[in-house]
Enzyme design. Structure first.
Site, PDB file in Angstrom:
ATOM      1  N   GLY A 163       0.851  -1.171   0.000  1.00  0.00           N
ATOM      2  CA  GLY A 163       0.000   0.000   0.000  1.00  0.00           C
ATOM      3  C   GLY A 163       0.893   1.228   0.000  1.00  0.00           C
ATOM      4  O   GLY A 163       1.894   1.270   0.721  1.00  0.00           O
ATOM      5  N   CYS A 164       0.554   2.235  -0.794  1.00  0.00           N
ATOM      6  CA  CYS A 164       1.457   3.378  -0.960  1.00  0.00           C
ATOM      7  C   CYS A 164       1.684   4.131   0.350  1.00  0.00           C
ATOM      8  O   CYS A 164       2.829   4.476   0.685  1.00  0.00           O
ATOM      9  CB  CYS A 164       0.933   4.309  -2.047  1.00  0.00           C
ATOM     10  SG  CYS A 164      -0.784   4.840  -1.832  1.00  0.00           S
ATOM     11  N   ASN A 165       0.615   4.372   1.106  1.00  0.00           N
ATOM     12  CA  ASN A 165       0.775   5.045   2.393  1.00  0.00           C
ATOM     13  C   ASN A 165       1.566   4.178   3.365  1.00  0.00           C
ATOM     14  O   ASN A 165       2.420   4.667   4.109  1.00  0.00           O
ATOM     15  CB  ASN A 165      -0.592   5.365   3.005  1.00  0.00           C
ATOM     16  CG  ASN A 165      -1.405   6.326   2.177  1.00  0.00           C
ATOM     17  OD1 ASN A 165      -0.900   7.318   1.685  1.00  0.00           O
ATOM     18  ND2 ASN A 165      -2.690   6.024   2.014  1.00  0.00           N
TER      19      ASN A 165
END
EC number: 1.2.1.38
Length: 355
Positions: free
Chosen positions: A156-158
């Site tokens: 997940g990017c975050n």
């Protein structure tokens, strides 16, 4: 050797970024693209910026269409890829950019996502510090686990932004894993391409909108999982608040954590610099310098600035990356390169786009 590639979910933002990077990869050849409602239509209608792939037509996203390729990248909504991946019988490497194969805990999946929990795959953040058997004195990087992998869960990017921000301090024993606070300015492309009222330009321009406030964001267990892996001596706790801002792509994550008593600012900086000294894509900025999202757009880079607030005994880490590039598609391709024994940087750039 040229590897045949299929991209499932090619009409979306993550799928489009995968295709943009894959188009310049010298060892990967995109042969098949799939969509859902867009099946049967030219790819160029959904991704008009990808002129080099204008010859491709979107097909239905089925196991039969995807099977038989050397590599399949999945860029599907959460909960959509697990059933498909289970039906692949002749794919050398599958890389899922969704959440279906990230979490090792079925309880975490049930709490934050719901539905069927699928087997966790090798996590696709090569630079992430890993403490062997939980011992901070024996450290490796996640890239070691990616060598020869056949199934990879892109992050997940975050989650990867925060994990890369904090793992060096936890592994070095200079910050505490409890009472972490992360506030992120994020671009709406991370929410996908589906039409949603709160993501309309009229709703985003000139404002900043917090969401998933109060410990509800789905990336929280993924961050905790990564920090446990980095050798946290206590169960990591994090207050995580993302804020939508009017930029199409990018993440600026400001994370703070308690300084372990007696630790100096020099020891803090040394921990991060040692962790990322030899990394091609994660760069620690000089003292007093902090990153901008603009400097990472289109690049496979994560830029990190570090400070110590001695008055409150906390370390501040500010990290910037492109959520679609390093945060998703770039991490997926970087991990695939490692799995296949290719140079890790193949097809990826550290240079962003400016202005």
């Amino acid at each position: 050797m040229t590897y045949s590639v299929a991209v499932a979910g090619a009409s979306g933002y993550a799928g489009g970024e995968l295709l943009r990077l894959l188009a310049g990869h010298p060892e990967f050849e995109v042969r098949t693209v799939t969509g859902h409602s867009s099946a049967g239509r030219p790819l160029i209608e959904s991704q008009p910026h990808l002129r080099s792939l204008a010859h491709l037509t979107l097909q239905a996203t089925t196991p039969e269409v995807l099977d038989g390729h050397d590599i399949v990248f999945f860029a599907l909504p959460h909960g959509a890829s697990g059933e498909l991946t289970a039906q692949l019988t002749n794919v050398r490497l599958a890389v899922d950019c969704g959440a279906d194969h990230r979490l090792t805990s079925s309880a975490d999946w049930a709490k934050f996502y719901g539905g069927e929990h699928h087997e966790a795959w090798t996590y696709g953040v090569p630079e992430l510090i890993v403490a062997a058997n939980g011992a901070a004195s024996s450290l490796t990087k996640q890239r070691d686990a990616l060598i020869g992998a056949t199934r990879i869960a892109a992050p997940g990017c975050n989650a990867s932004t925060v994990a890369m921000s904090l793992a060096p301090g936890i592994a070095a024993g200079v910050i505490e894993a409890t009472d972490i606070v992360s506030v992120l300015a994020v671009g709406p492309s991370g929410a996908g391409k589906a039409a949603k009222t709160h993501l309309l330009g009229a709703e985003l321009m000139g404002t900043a909108n917090p969401y998933a406030v109060g410990g509800t964001h789905r990336h929280i267990p993924e961050i905790q999982q990564a920090l446990r892996g980095a050798g946290a001596s206590e169960e990591p706790t994090i207050s995580f608040t993302p804020v939508l801002v009017p930029m199409s792509r990018g993440i600026l994550a400001t994370s703070t954590a308690k300084l372990v008593p007696g630790t100096t600012a020099a020891e803090v900086r040394a921990a991060w610099e040692a962790a990322y000294a030899d990394e091609a894509f994660v760069h620690v900025l000089p003292e007093g310098v902090f990153p901008r999202t603009a400097d990472t757009l289109g690049a496979n880079t994560c830029l990190i600035g570090i400070a110590v607030d001695e008055a409150v005994g906390r370390v501040i880490v500010v990290a910037a990356l492109d959520n679609l590039a390093k945060g998703t598609a770039g991490a997926a391709i970087q991990s695939a390169n490692i799995a296949l024994g290719l140079p890790e940087i193949t097809g990826l750039s550290v240079d962003g786009v400016a202005p």
